[in-house]
Design a protein around this motif. Structure first.
Motif, PDB file in Angstrom:
ATOM      1  N   GLU A  83       0.693  -1.087  -0.045  1.00 12.62           N
ATOM      2  CA  GLU A  83      -0.002   0.015  -0.067  1.00 12.62           C
ATOM      3  C   GLU A  83       0.729   1.166  -0.027  1.00 12.62           C
ATOM      4  OE1 GLU A  83      -3.652   1.802   2.875  1.00 12.62           O
ATOM      5  OE2 GLU A  83      -3.171  -0.368   2.826  1.00 12.62           O
ATOM      6  N   ASP A  84       1.855   1.406   0.792  1.00 13.85           N
ATOM      7  CA  ASP A  84       3.012   2.399   0.794  1.00 13.85           C
ATOM      8  C   ASP A  84       3.601   2.575  -0.476  1.00 13.85           C
ATOM      9  OD1 ASP A  84       2.261   3.171   3.565  1.00 13.85           O
ATOM     10  OD2 ASP A  84       3.708   1.981   4.200  1.00 13.85           O
ATOM     11  N   GLU A  85       4.067   1.540  -1.103  1.00 14.78           N
ATOM     12  CA  GLU A  85       4.832   1.773  -2.527  1.00 14.78           C
ATOM     13  C   GLU A  85       3.700   2.166  -3.440  1.00 14.78           C
ATOM     14  OE1 GLU A  85       7.849  -1.938  -3.186  1.00 14.78           O
ATOM     15  OE2 GLU A  85       5.743  -2.470  -2.586  1.00 14.78           O
ATOM     16  N   VAL A  86       2.441   1.801  -3.313  1.00 13.31           N
ATOM     17  CA  VAL A  86       1.554   2.158  -4.443  1.00 13.31           C
ATOM     18  C   VAL A  86       1.318   3.954  -4.089  1.00 13.31           C
ATOM     19  CG1 VAL A  86      -0.956   2.263  -5.248  1.00 13.31           C
ATOM     20  CG2 VAL A  86       0.386   0.219  -5.008  1.00 13.31           C
ATOM     21  N   SER A  87       1.276   4.124  -2.984  1.00 10.49           N
ATOM     22  CA  SER A  87       1.088   5.686  -2.556  1.00 10.49           C
ATOM     23  C   SER A  87       2.038   6.523  -3.019  1.00 10.49           C
ATOM     24  CB  SER A  87       0.797   5.712  -0.961  1.00 10.49           C
ATOM     25  OG  SER A  87       0.462   7.109  -0.653  1.00 10.49           O
ATOM     26  N   LYS A  88       3.297   5.891  -2.947  1.00  4.60           N
ATOM     27  CA  LYS A  88       4.584   6.621  -3.239  1.00  4.60           C
ATOM     28  C   LYS A  88       4.697   6.766  -4.898  1.00  4.60           C
ATOM     29  CE  LYS A  88       9.575   6.656  -3.075  1.00  4.60           C
ATOM     30  NZ  LYS A  88      10.845   5.968  -2.612  1.00  4.60           N
ATOM     31  N   LEU A  89       4.191   5.644  -5.512  1.00  7.34           N
ATOM     32  CA  LEU A  89       4.104   5.849  -6.798  1.00  7.34           C
ATOM     33  C   LEU A  89       3.123   6.782  -7.345  1.00  7.34           C
ATOM     34  CD1 LEU A  89       4.352   1.962  -7.936  1.00  7.34           C
ATOM     35  CD2 LEU A  89       6.065   3.521  -8.305  1.00  7.34           C
ATOM     36  N   ILE A  90       1.826   6.914  -6.700  1.00  2.00           N
ATOM     37  CA  ILE A  90       0.914   7.863  -7.057  1.00  2.00           C
ATOM     38  C   ILE A  90       1.436   9.366  -6.874  1.00  2.00           C
ATOM     39  CG2 ILE A  90      -1.229   8.825  -6.631  1.00  2.00           C
ATOM     40  CD1 ILE A  90      -2.313   5.934  -5.924  1.00  2.00           C
ATOM     41  N   GLN A  91       2.028   9.470  -5.910  1.00  2.00           N
ATOM     42  CA  GLN A  91       2.659  10.783  -5.363  1.00  2.00           C
ATOM     43  C   GLN A  91       3.588  11.283  -6.264  1.00  2.00           C
ATOM     44  OE1 GLN A  91       3.749  10.652  -1.353  1.00  2.00           O
ATOM     45  NE2 GLN A  91       1.993  10.556  -0.438  1.00  2.00           N
ATOM     46  N   GLU A  92       4.687  10.272  -6.800  1.00  3.24           N
ATOM     47  CA  GLU A  92       5.577  10.521  -7.646  1.00  3.24           C
ATOM     48  C   GLU A  92       4.968  10.891  -8.966  1.00  3.24           C
ATOM     49  OE1 GLU A  92       8.144   7.128  -7.733  1.00  3.24           O
ATOM     50  OE2 GLU A  92       9.104   7.854  -5.940  1.00  3.24           O
ATOM     51  N   PHE A  93       4.073  10.157  -9.464  1.00  2.74           N
ATOM     52  CA  PHE A  93       3.280  10.577 -10.832  1.00  2.74           C
ATOM     53  C   PHE A  93       2.869  11.940 -10.625  1.00  2.74           C
ATOM     54  CE2 PHE A  93      -0.820  11.163 -12.907  1.00  2.74           C
ATOM     55  CZ  PHE A  93      -0.381  11.032 -14.388  1.00  2.74           C
ATOM     56  N   TYR A  94       1.871  12.375  -9.778  1.00  2.00           N
ATOM     57  CA  TYR A  94       1.180  13.613  -9.479  1.00  2.00           C
ATOM     58  C   TYR A  94       2.247  14.900  -9.448  1.00  2.00           C
ATOM     59  CZ  TYR A  94      -3.136  11.690  -8.341  1.00  2.00           C
ATOM     60  OH  TYR A  94      -4.669  11.080  -8.139  1.00  2.00           O
TER      61      TYR A  94
END
Length: 73
Positions: free
Chosen positions: A44-55
């Motif tokens: 869950e944390d990795e996905v959250s980080k990927l989303i933040q990096e994309f944004y």
């Protein structure tokens, strides 16, 4: 788009703009705004980080906002 991995090892990209919920059941499940669900290997944390990096990469999330989000956790 973020790159994630199915449980069978195949990677795919998902449009993070349509992600509504990321949960762990214990497998990480991504629910899109249309109700479709994907189970992925990433935490869950990795996905959250990927989303933040994309944004941040497309200018929807500034570095300062990102720092504030990290301090809240």
């Amino acid at each position: 788009m973020i790159k994630v991995t199915k449980l069978n090892g195949k990677s795919f990209r998902i449009n993070s703009l349509f992600i509504e919920v990321v949960e762990s059941f214990p497998d990480t499940t991504i629910t899109l705004t249309n109700g479709r669900k994907y189970v992925v290997r990433e935490s869950e944390d990795e996905v959250s980080k990927l989303i933040q990096e994309f944004y941040q990469s497309v200018g929807l999330l500034g570095g300062r906002v990102l720092e504030e989000l990290n301090h809240e956790e």
